[in-house]
Design a protein around this motif. Structure first.
Motif, mmCIF file in Angstrom:
data_model
loop_
_atom_site.group_PDB
_atom_site.id
_atom_site.type_symbol
_atom_site.label_atom_id
_atom_site.label_comp_id
_atom_site.label_asym_id
_atom_site.label_seq_id
_atom_site.Cartn_x
_atom_site.Cartn_y
_atom_site.Cartn_z
ATOM 1 N N ARG A 51 30.289 32.115 -21.600
ATOM 2 C CA ARG A 51 31.509 31.454 -21.100
ATOM 3 C C ARG A 51 31.254 30.088 -20.486
ATOM 4 O O ARG A 51 32.185 29.315 -20.274
ATOM 5 C CB ARG A 51 32.243 32.354 -20.119
ATOM 6 N N PHE A 52 29.998 29.748 -20.213
ATOM 7 C CA PHE A 52 29.662 28.453 -19.627
ATOM 8 C C PHE A 52 28.973 27.498 -20.602
ATOM 9 O O PHE A 52 28.979 26.297 -20.398
ATOM 10 C CB PHE A 52 28.719 28.630 -18.420
ATOM 11 N N THR A 53 28.350 28.023 -21.641
ATOM 12 C CA THR A 53 27.429 27.245 -22.467
ATOM 13 C C THR A 53 27.836 27.232 -23.928
ATOM 14 O O THR A 53 28.162 28.274 -24.500
ATOM 15 C CB THR A 53 26.007 27.850 -22.358
ATOM 16 N N VAL A 71 27.301 22.403 -20.765
ATOM 17 C CA VAL A 71 27.509 23.402 -19.727
ATOM 18 C C VAL A 71 28.815 23.086 -19.023
ATOM 19 O O VAL A 71 29.021 21.968 -18.556
ATOM 20 C CB VAL A 71 26.346 23.410 -18.707
ATOM 21 N N SER A 72 29.693 24.063 -18.985
ATOM 22 C CA SER A 72 30.988 23.906 -18.350
ATOM 23 C C SER A 72 31.082 24.903 -17.210
ATOM 24 O O SER A 72 31.150 26.107 -17.434
ATOM 25 C CB SER A 72 32.090 24.173 -19.380
ATOM 26 N N ALA A 73 31.050 24.399 -15.990
ATOM 27 C CA ALA A 73 31.052 25.305 -14.829
ATOM 28 C C ALA A 73 32.179 24.974 -13.870
ATOM 29 O O ALA A 73 32.013 25.017 -12.654
ATOM 30 C CB ALA A 73 29.705 25.252 -14.132
ATOM 31 N N LEU A 81 25.115 22.019 -10.530
ATOM 32 C CA LEU A 81 24.652 22.704 -11.740
ATOM 33 C C LEU A 81 23.135 22.624 -11.865
ATOM 34 O O LEU A 81 22.479 23.607 -12.205
ATOM 35 C CB LEU A 81 25.307 22.097 -12.990
ATOM 36 N N SER A 117 26.281 18.089 -19.084
ATOM 37 C CA SER A 117 27.534 18.461 -18.440
ATOM 38 C C SER A 117 28.689 18.275 -19.418
ATOM 39 O O SER A 117 28.858 17.201 -20.000
ATOM 40 C CB SER A 117 27.759 17.595 -17.203
#
Length: 139
Positions: A51-53, A71-73, A81, A117
């Protein structure tokens, strides 16, 4: 005596020359393997990993096979991050690469996982894995 010394010197130089010629041949072969792998593995990208990568690209860089991930955080900053993920990701990714890419690593190919990012498009960190990072491959 002169002949023996000359023969010894010739033998020594020829033995030194052989590994470097062989190393160059292997390096050139590895470059071609990396190019082919990058081309083949790039098909079907981007691919969501979790879900993040997301794996967004794979490229050849000499004898380095570079996997590029975003990477979405959420609202976390790039610095957060890096602080939270670099050490943990390096451990986990290295262990995984040592198992899944052992043949590449044994032949002298370097695996690079580059994290960027998703929000800012700034590089976060790289995980670089060589044969030396995998204790069981050095036995």
């Amino acid at each position: 005596m002169k002949r023996a010394l000359t023969a010894l010197l010739f033998l020594t130089f020829s033995l030194w020359a052989r590994p470097s010629a062989m190393d160059e041949k292997v390096r050139k072969q590895n470059i071609e393997v990396v190019k082919a792998a990058a081309e083949s593995l790039s098909k079907g990208l981007p691919r969501r990993i979790d879900r993040f990568t997301t794996l967004v690209g794979i490229k050849a860089d000499g004898t380095r096979l570079v996997h590029i991930f975003t990477v979405s955080a959420g609202p976390k900053s790039d610095e957060a991050l890096i602080a939270e993920g670099k050490e943990r990701m390096t451990r986990h990714v290295t262990a995984g690469i040592c198992r899944s890419a052992a043949r590449f690593l044994k032949s002298g190919i370097t695996m690079v996982y580059r994290y960027i990012s998703a929000a800012t498009k700034r590089p976060l960190f790289d995980v670089v894995v060589t044969k030396q990072n995998c204790p069981f491959l050095n036995e």
